[in-house]
Design an enzyme around this catalytic site. Structure first.
Site, short mmCIF file in Angstrom:
data_model
loop_
_atom_site.label_atom_id
_atom_site.label_comp_id
_atom_site.label_asym_id
_atom_site.label_seq_id
_atom_site.Cartn_x
_atom_site.Cartn_y
_atom_site.Cartn_z
N GLU A 150 0.83 -1.21 0.00
CA GLU A 150 0.00 0.00 0.00
C GLU A 150 0.87 1.26 0.00
O GLU A 150 0.55 2.24 -0.68
CB GLU A 150 -0.95 0.00 1.21
N HIS A 153 1.90 2.09 -3.53
CA HIS A 153 0.91 2.83 -4.33
C HIS A 153 1.06 4.34 -4.10
O HIS A 153 0.94 5.14 -5.02
CB HIS A 153 -0.51 2.40 -3.96
N GLU A 217 -0.23 -3.08 -9.92
CA GLU A 217 -0.21 -4.04 -8.81
C GLU A 217 1.14 -4.73 -8.68
O GLU A 217 1.69 -4.85 -7.59
CB GLU A 217 -1.31 -5.09 -9.02
ZN LIG Z 1 -2.60 -2.70 -4.79
#
Ligand SMILES: [Zn+2]
Length: 299
Positions: A150, A153, A217
């Site tokens: 996270e 990101h 991702e």
């Molecule tokens: Zn993700």
């Protein structure tokens, strides 16, 4: 974190929208390559990164207050201590990718809500939901993989990138609605949605439900992997986590279900890539372990 409520209209967003509508575009490298060898160039609409950051900050307090009002904010000291400790080991290592992120006003929160989710907003505001802890039962190393992912990101400004790409590739109905949703997309939403009312639901949903692409991702997986290794968390736990989670979901007949999965598409390629990247980060993990052992011996 991305199935969004409607959003209030604010002067901030109007300013931001003006900036974006007048925008050009730029190709940017948000982070250094790291040991994982990240080279992908990113496209951003001019002002998008700053806009997302500002919007995230503007909404942060609001969401904290709502969680607090529901008795859901950092309610379990043991869980909070655990999550904060893991995040605090990871955060110093963002410097390897993005030195300016060291100066972010990092905050770590645990929200008691029966939802499998975690997020790191632009600017370093981390939320972990108890539904994820209860459902996945992660070890500390596995939880480090989630939080590292996270954080990645946020380091790569993926919300702003998704906005920019979307804006370039298709006509978003309303620039204002889009930027409102950018702000919300990086906040938690969760059960706090009833505290927000206003405009632009359609636009907000159009943006916010955009899944992270497989590319974003995998990139976040790799950055998260390096962060955890440098922090002394076993990078193999990222493989075990996603394997376990996929098995759990399959057993429950809920593969791909839920809000986390709606924005974090998962498939075999995730586990394969995390396995393939192990040799790149294993030495960093070994070094971190040796340094920790040395520090322990020196005490
Ligand atoms: Zn993700």
């Amino acid at each position: 974190m991305h199935r969004l409520p409607t959003a209030p209209l604010r002067p901030l967003t109007a300013l931001v929208t003006t900036a974006l509508l007048a925008s050009a575009c730029a190709t940017v490298q948000t982070t250094d390559s790291g040991a994982i060898g990240l080279e992908r160039k990113q496209y951003f609409a001019e002002g998008a990164r700053e806009a997302v950051r500002d919007a995230a900050e503007a909404y942060y307090d609001e969401h904290l207050e709502a969680a607090l009002a529901e008795g859901a904010l950092n309610a379990d000291p043991a869980q909070v201590d655990r999550v904060v400790a893991i995040a605090n080991r990871l955060i110093p290592h963002v410097a390897g990718f993005r030195p300016d992120a060291l100066d972010w006003a990092w905050e770590v929160n645990v929200v008691s809500v029966d939802e499998v989710n975690a997020t790191c907003m632009a600017g370093g505001k981390i939320f972990v939901y108890t539904g994820l802890l209860d459902t996945w039962q992660p070890t500390d190393d596995e939880l480090a993989a989630v939080i590292g992912h996270e954080i990645a990101h946020a380091l790569r400004d993926h919300s702003a990138e998704k906005y920019s790409t979307r804006n370039r590739n298709s006509a978003i109905a309303s620039g204002l609605g889009a930027i409102l949703s950018v702000g919300l997309a990086v906040t938690t939403g969760v059960n706090l949605s009833n505290t927000i009312d206003g405009v632009s639901q359609i636009s907000a949903e159009a943006f916010a439900n955009l899944p992270n692409s497989r590319e974003l991702e995998l990139e976040s997986d790799r950055i998260g992997l390096e962060l955890m290794a440098r922090a002394g968390y076993d990078p193999q736990a990222a493989v075990s986590l996603w394997t376990k989670v996929a098995e759990q979901a399959r057993a429950a007949g809920k593969e791909g279900d839920g809000r986390f999965w709606s924005t974090h598409p998962s498939d075999a390629s995730r586990v394969e890539d995390l396995s393939r990247a192990q040799p790149l980060v294993r030495p960093l993990y070994e070094q971190a372990r040796a340094a920790a052992a040395g520090a322990g011996a020196a005490r």
